[in-house]
Design an enzyme around this catalytic site. Structure first.
Site, PDB file in Angstrom:
ATOM      1  N   HIS A   1      -2.154  16.187   5.067  1.00 16.83           N
ATOM      2  CA  HIS A   1      -1.408  15.109   5.804  1.00 16.83           C
ATOM      3  C   HIS A   1      -0.871  15.679   7.204  1.00 16.83           C
ATOM      4  CE1 HIS A   1      -0.112  12.777   1.705  1.00 16.83           C
ATOM      5  NE2 HIS A   1      -1.333  12.741   2.047  1.00 16.83           N
TER       6      HIS A   1
ATOM      7  N   GLU B   1       1.973  15.932   8.592  1.00 21.87           N
ATOM      8  CA  GLU B   1       3.307  17.085   8.372  1.00 21.87           C
ATOM      9  C   GLU B   1       2.734  18.224   8.023  1.00 21.87           C
ATOM     10  OE1 GLU B   1       4.746  12.643   7.142  1.00 21.87           O
ATOM     11  OE2 GLU B   1       2.892  13.755   7.269  1.00 21.87           O
TER      12      GLU B   1
ATOM     13  N   CYS C   1       5.737  11.216   2.457  1.00 20.92           N
ATOM     14  CA  CYS C   1       5.647  10.980   1.189  1.00 20.92           C
ATOM     15  C   CYS C   1       6.890  11.667   0.390  1.00 20.92           C
ATOM     16  CB  CYS C   1       4.231  11.499   0.604  1.00 20.92           C
ATOM     17  SG  CYS C   1       3.958  13.372   1.056  1.00 20.92           S
TER      18      CYS C   1
ATOM     19  N   CYS D   1       5.509  15.808   1.840  1.00 19.17           N
ATOM     20  CA  CYS D   1       5.830  15.974   3.266  1.00 19.17           C
ATOM     21  C   CYS D   1       7.315  16.193   3.386  1.00 19.17           C
ATOM     22  CB  CYS D   1       4.910  14.882   3.907  1.00 19.17           C
ATOM     23  SG  CYS D   1       3.206  15.167   3.766  1.00 19.17           S
TER      24      CYS D   1
ATOM     25  N   ALA E   1     -21.605  -4.207   3.805  1.00 23.02           N
ATOM     26  CA  ALA E   1     -22.813  -4.553   3.702  1.00 23.02           C
ATOM     27  C   ALA E   1     -22.727  -5.443   2.429  1.00 23.02           C
ATOM     28  CB  ALA E   1     -23.614  -3.377   3.389  1.00 23.02           C
ATOM     29  N   ALA E   2     -22.670  -6.680   2.585  1.00 23.15           N
ATOM     30  CA  ALA E   2     -23.029  -7.680   1.537  1.00 23.15           C
ATOM     31  C   ALA E   2     -23.539  -9.055   1.814  1.00 23.15           C
ATOM     32  CB  ALA E   2     -21.563  -7.988   0.933  1.00 23.15           C
TER      33      ALA E   2
END
Length: 206
Positions: free
Chosen positions: A51, A53, A76, A86, A165-166
């Site tokens: 992260h 932090e 978090c 964090c 991608a469909a």
């Protein structure tokens, strides 16, 4: 306030530069400042770890007493891995003040991060430039709320996790749920048949 906005702007810019590289986590920027001087800065690493932090605190040196951390998303308050959160990292480092742009509804934050900081005696301020910071985590929040990544039309896919991608005739809800479970938060598609099918089903974010 003008200094606060300038440092938060820097944190947002750092995170914007990582958009599309940090899934399954949102791109977050952190700038640590003391007496108007930037001690360190970081953004979420590619792949979502470490992260922002976690990188900025050790880079700032051993004495962060009196420093302010500007963070684009609430730190978090707990970690799924069991490692130090964090919020804990900032508090243990001796940071005096944390300015947060946007609060995080994730179960590992959701007010827990700011509460832990306050319990540790840090001054916490929230909401500075929250609208500007909102774009950084909109795909992450969309997946939390719907189980699906956000999909937008783009010409080049800059800042997205991947291209969708469909087939336009596929079960798009099921496909997007599968991609959400795989950690994707922001997908793009070019204008065309697939984009039209997504729009018709209410699956395209405008």
């Amino acid at each position: 306030m003008s200094d606060d906005a300038a440092f938060m702007r820097r944190a947002i810019d750092l995170a914007l530069a990582r958009m599309g590289e940090t899934w399954p986590n949102p791109a977050v920027g952190c700038v640590i400042v003391r007496d108007g001087v930037i001690l360190s800065e970081a953004a979420t690493a590619p792949g979502g770890r470490p992260h922002a932090e976690e990188q900025a605190v050790p880079a700032a040196g051993t004495d962060l007493s009196g420093a302010t951390a500007y963070v684009t998303l609430e730190p978090c308050g707990a970690r799924s891995s069991g490692r130090a959160s964090c919020a804990h990292v900032l508090a243990e480092a001796g940071v005096a003040r944390v300015v947060v742009a946007a609060l995080d509804p994730s179960p590992f934050a959701s007010g827990r991060g700011t509460e832990r900081l306050r319990q540790a005696g840090l001054q916490v301020e929230t909401g500075l430039m929250k609208d500007e910071a909102g774009v950084l985590c909109e795909g992450f929040l969309h997946r939390l709320e719907t189980g699906r990544p956000m999909v937008r039309i783009s010409d080049d896919g800059a800042g997205f996790d991947a291209r969708l991608a469909a087939s336009a005739r596929a079960d798009l809800v099921t496909e997007l749920k599968r991609l959400g479970e795989a950690g994707y938060t922001r997908l793009w598609t070019a204008p065309g048949e697939l984009a039209d099918a997504l729009a018709e089903q209410g699956l395209l974010t405008v």
